[in-house]
Design a protein around this motif. Structure first.
Motif, PDB file in Angstrom:
ATOM      1  N   PRO A   1     -16.110 -44.308  43.187  1.00 49.50           N
ATOM      2  CA  PRO A   1     -16.948 -43.300  42.524  1.00 49.50           C
ATOM      3  C   PRO A   1     -16.223 -42.642  41.298  1.00 49.50           C
ATOM      4  O   PRO A   1     -16.834 -42.280  40.440  1.00 49.50           O
ATOM      5  CB  PRO A   1     -16.909 -42.282  43.625  1.00 49.50           C
ATOM      6  CG  PRO A   1     -16.943 -43.159  44.843  1.00 49.50           C
ATOM      7  CD  PRO A   1     -15.650 -44.119  44.446  1.00 49.50           C
ATOM      8  N   VAL A   2     -15.023 -42.442  41.376  1.00 50.95           N
ATOM      9  CA  VAL A   2     -14.200 -41.826  40.282  1.00 50.95           C
ATOM     10  C   VAL A   2     -14.293 -42.894  38.911  1.00 50.95           C
ATOM     11  O   VAL A   2     -14.386 -42.234  37.759  1.00 50.95           O
ATOM     12  CB  VAL A   2     -12.841 -41.381  40.735  1.00 50.95           C
ATOM     13  CG1 VAL A   2     -11.812 -42.394  40.343  1.00 50.95           C
ATOM     14  CG2 VAL A   2     -12.540 -40.101  39.571  1.00 50.95           C
ATOM     15  N   LEU A   3     -14.252 -44.062  39.239  1.00 56.47           N
ATOM     16  CA  LEU A   3     -14.397 -44.995  38.095  1.00 56.47           C
ATOM     17  C   LEU A   3     -15.774 -44.927  37.676  1.00 56.47           C
ATOM     18  O   LEU A   3     -15.973 -45.008  36.058  1.00 56.47           O
ATOM     19  CB  LEU A   3     -14.414 -46.299  38.253  1.00 56.47           C
ATOM     20  CG  LEU A   3     -12.567 -46.712  38.874  1.00 56.47           C
ATOM     21  CD1 LEU A   3     -12.337 -48.172  39.302  1.00 56.47           C
ATOM     22  CD2 LEU A   3     -11.660 -46.266  37.601  1.00 56.47           C
ATOM     23  N   ASP A   4     -16.790 -44.955  38.176  1.00 56.72           N
ATOM     24  CA  ASP A   4     -18.323 -44.662  37.888  1.00 56.72           C
ATOM     25  C   ASP A   4     -18.224 -43.452  37.036  1.00 56.72           C
ATOM     26  O   ASP A   4     -18.757 -43.539  35.994  1.00 56.72           O
ATOM     27  CB  ASP A   4     -19.141 -44.684  39.073  1.00 56.72           C
ATOM     28  CG  ASP A   4     -20.333 -44.587  38.888  1.00 56.72           C
ATOM     29  OD1 ASP A   4     -21.017 -45.055  37.760  1.00 56.72           O
ATOM     30  OD2 ASP A   4     -21.289 -44.760  39.836  1.00 56.72           O
ATOM     31  N   TYR A   5     -17.815 -42.472  37.666  1.00 60.16           N
ATOM     32  CA  TYR A   5     -17.800 -41.104  36.828  1.00 60.16           C
ATOM     33  C   TYR A   5     -17.277 -41.379  35.541  1.00 60.16           C
ATOM     34  O   TYR A   5     -17.880 -40.700  34.615  1.00 60.16           O
ATOM     35  CB  TYR A   5     -17.168 -40.232  37.692  1.00 60.16           C
ATOM     36  CG  TYR A   5     -17.044 -38.585  37.288  1.00 60.16           C
ATOM     37  CD1 TYR A   5     -18.006 -37.878  37.499  1.00 60.16           C
ATOM     38  CD2 TYR A   5     -15.805 -38.274  36.580  1.00 60.16           C
ATOM     39  CE1 TYR A   5     -17.940 -36.391  36.849  1.00 60.16           C
ATOM     40  CE2 TYR A   5     -15.788 -37.072  36.222  1.00 60.16           C
ATOM     41  CZ  TYR A   5     -16.897 -35.940  36.248  1.00 60.16           C
ATOM     42  OH  TYR A   5     -16.672 -34.830  35.742  1.00 60.16           O
ATOM     43  N   LEU A   6     -15.990 -41.652  35.416  1.00 67.47           N
ATOM     44  CA  LEU A   6     -15.240 -41.775  34.002  1.00 67.47           C
ATOM     45  C   LEU A   6     -16.054 -42.809  33.023  1.00 67.47           C
ATOM     46  O   LEU A   6     -16.252 -42.424  32.177  1.00 67.47           O
ATOM     47  CB  LEU A   6     -13.803 -42.307  34.152  1.00 67.47           C
ATOM     48  CG  LEU A   6     -12.821 -41.523  35.029  1.00 67.47           C
ATOM     49  CD1 LEU A   6     -11.359 -42.135  35.054  1.00 67.47           C
ATOM     50  CD2 LEU A   6     -12.587 -40.214  34.072  1.00 67.47           C
ATOM     51  N   LEU A   7     -16.515 -44.003  33.536  1.00 68.02           N
ATOM     52  CA  LEU A   7     -17.201 -44.831  32.923  1.00 68.02           C
ATOM     53  C   LEU A   7     -18.463 -43.927  32.310  1.00 68.02           C
ATOM     54  O   LEU A   7     -18.912 -44.312  31.115  1.00 68.02           O
ATOM     55  CB  LEU A   7     -17.272 -46.256  33.429  1.00 68.02           C
ATOM     56  CG  LEU A   7     -16.282 -46.907  33.731  1.00 68.02           C
ATOM     57  CD1 LEU A   7     -16.537 -48.125  34.574  1.00 68.02           C
ATOM     58  CD2 LEU A   7     -15.564 -47.393  32.445  1.00 68.02           C
ATOM     59  N   ALA A   8     -19.301 -43.423  33.175  1.00 68.86           N
ATOM     60  CA  ALA A   8     -20.456 -42.535  32.787  1.00 68.86           C
ATOM     61  C   ALA A   8     -20.303 -41.478  31.587  1.00 68.86           C
ATOM     62  O   ALA A   8     -21.155 -41.489  31.126  1.00 68.86           O
ATOM     63  CB  ALA A   8     -21.093 -42.428  33.984  1.00 68.86           C
ATOM     64  N   SER A   9     -19.207 -41.122  32.068  1.00 64.77           N
ATOM     65  CA  SER A   9     -18.855 -39.789  31.040  1.00 64.77           C
ATOM     66  C   SER A   9     -18.648 -40.218  29.586  1.00 64.77           C
ATOM     67  O   SER A   9     -18.931 -39.292  28.613  1.00 64.77           O
ATOM     68  CB  SER A   9     -17.563 -39.110  31.474  1.00 64.77           C
ATOM     69  OG  SER A   9     -16.347 -39.926  31.029  1.00 64.77           O
TER      70      SER A   9
ATOM     71  N   PRO B   1     -19.361 -37.034  42.188  1.00 61.59           N
ATOM     72  CA  PRO B   1     -20.287 -37.346  43.200  1.00 61.59           C
ATOM     73  C   PRO B   1     -19.759 -38.495  44.154  1.00 61.59           C
ATOM     74  O   PRO B   1     -19.260 -39.422  43.835  1.00 61.59           O
ATOM     75  CB  PRO B   1     -21.542 -38.006  42.621  1.00 61.59           C
ATOM     76  CG  PRO B   1     -21.490 -37.371  41.245  1.00 61.59           C
ATOM     77  CD  PRO B   1     -20.173 -37.329  40.899  1.00 61.59           C
ATOM     78  N   LYS B   2     -19.855 -38.050  45.438  1.00 59.29           N
ATOM     79  CA  LYS B   2     -19.633 -38.965  46.781  1.00 59.29           C
ATOM     80  C   LYS B   2     -18.192 -39.711  46.728  1.00 59.29           C
ATOM     81  O   LYS B   2     -18.108 -40.829  47.030  1.00 59.29           O
ATOM     82  CB  LYS B   2     -20.683 -40.221  46.600  1.00 59.29           C
ATOM     83  CG  LYS B   2     -22.268 -39.629  46.772  1.00 59.29           C
ATOM     84  CD  LYS B   2     -22.416 -39.272  48.253  1.00 59.29           C
ATOM     85  CE  LYS B   2     -23.865 -38.910  48.401  1.00 59.29           C
ATOM     86  NZ  LYS B   2     -23.961 -37.651  49.312  1.00 59.29           N
ATOM     87  N   SER B   3     -17.253 -38.757  45.980  1.00 67.71           N
ATOM     88  CA  SER B   3     -15.823 -39.454  45.919  1.00 67.71           C
ATOM     89  C   SER B   3     -15.120 -38.857  46.881  1.00 67.71           C
ATOM     90  O   SER B   3     -13.609 -39.243  46.856  1.00 67.71           O
ATOM     91  CB  SER B   3     -15.489 -38.819  44.375  1.00 67.71           C
ATOM     92  OG  SER B   3     -15.278 -37.551  44.503  1.00 67.71           O
TER      93      SER B   3
END
Ligand code: SF4
Length: 365
Positions: free
Chosen positions: A171-179, A279-281
């Motif tokens: 989830p944190v990779l998802d968050y970083l890439l989305a940012s 989210p969800k991390s």
């Protein structure tokens, strides 16, 4: 000829191929693992890569990204309940929540804080101190969460509970890439975490962000091979999750460990130090295990903290790979492993602590 010597030749040859293949384009790859950062820095791997390939460290140190509200929650429990023994792993012991407040400071003030090597030590302590409450500060990514889950499934003593500070990586990779803040052409994925969750767990990132990824082991040769694999994917426009660490990591990971985690924990939104709420991390306890949640058991709310990083400390940018430790004005001057200003200087997996320890080294002979 020793294995290391053979590997040094192999690494040098691979670096030469990478230099030839990298041409004039710029590449930025991120890894998310303190052990990878240690390998890369200790062996001077950055020094043999061409200048147009940058390898940056992401949020790969679980201790560094543990939010100070979790630390303050544990400190509040100590302050409010006089019969508590707080157990913690060694690398969490000196992490400041705010400058001047940490578990080691609490210990110096006379509170009962003990460093343990594993959660089993905390269970033993609870059994040997039935007039006390033992609260274990459970920290770490998917690598340590299965041990916590397994312990809670084995009927722990009634005077045992945890503060769950467990966080999970995808989830944190998802968050970083989305940012969009962290622009990278590829990810070197963490071997330890991937051993548990499997290489398939990252496939959604390849589909969603079109980012090449390679799971890597921890030898210098593993890392160089993974970088070469990433470069090939980028150059050939191929986007997928490859597994350089196939000798250990399987596509589905460790099914038993994943089952244990799913039985005990549920994914929930969680604050990451220096990053904010992801989210969800986080891993919170499921309702049937809430009796082991120290904040529920002792009815103590985590205090809100407005500033999660001290003024001047650039940990927030360091864990996003936006700056190097040397770019922080405190690095080596007022921030050292002996007197850390920020979390990245405390843990042996922290990027600042690793930079402090090794400095800028060349490839070892
Ligand atoms: S050197 Fe210290 S103060 Fe600077 S970013 Fe790292 S941990 Fe923070």
């Amino acid at each position: 000829m020793t294995k290391d010597y053979r590997n040094k030749d192999l690494i040098s040859n691979l670096a030469k191929i990478i230099r030839e293949e990298a041409s004039n384009d710029n590449y930025r790859f991120m890894h998310v693992c303190g052990t990878h950062e240690d390998t890369i820095t200790k062996h001077g791997l950055r020094s043999i890569l061409p200048s147009n390939i940058e390898v940056v460290a992401g949020p790969g140190c679980p201790v560094c990204v543990t939010h100070p509200e979790k630390i303050e929650l544990a400190l509040k429990l100590l302050e409010e309940r006089k019969n508590i023994i707080l157990t913690t792993f060694g690398d969490m012991y000196r992490v400041p929540s705010k400058y001047g407040r940490s578990f080691s400071h609490a210990k110096a003030q006379g509170f009962d804080v003990k460093v343990v090597y594993s959660i089993s030590d905390s269970i033993r302590m609870a059994k040997n101190n039935d007039d006390k409450e033992v609260v274990h500060f459970a920290v770490g990514f998917e690598t340590t969460a299965p041990s916590t889950a397994s312990t809670l499934l084995q009927d722990p003593p009634e005077n045992f509970s945890i503060v769950s500070a467990h966080l999970i990586v995808p989830p944190v990779l998802d968050y970083l890439l989305a940012s969009g803040e962290v622009a990278v052409q590829g990810l070197v994925l963490p071997g330890h975490v991937s051993t548990i969750i499997g290489s398939k767990a990252y496939e959604f990132l390849a589909n969603k962000y079109k980012v090449p990824q390679v799971v890597a082991g921890f030898e210098p040769l593993d890392v160089i091979i993974a970088l070469k694999m990433l470069l090939r994917q980028v150059k050939e426009g191929e986007i997928k999750v490859e597994n350089e660490y196939g000798r250990v990591v399987k596509p589905d990971g460790n099914l038993k460990a994943k089952r244990l985690m799913n039985e005990v924990f549920k994914q929930e939104d969680a604050k990451w130090r220096g990053l904010g709420e992801v989210p969800k991390s986080g891993l919170g306890l499921k309702p049937e295990f809430k009796k082991f949640d120290a904040s529920v058991k002792f009815d103590v709310e985590p205090p809100e903290i407005a500033r999660d990083i001290e003024i001047g400390c650039r940990c927030s940018d360091v864990i996003k790979g936006l700056v190097k430790p040397e770019e922080c004005k405190f690095f080596r001057r007022v921030c050292t492993p002996y007197d850390p200003r920020g979390p990245c200087m405390v843990s042996i997996e922290g990027t600042c602590a690793i930079a402090y320890k090794y400095g800028r080294l060349k490839l070892k002979n």
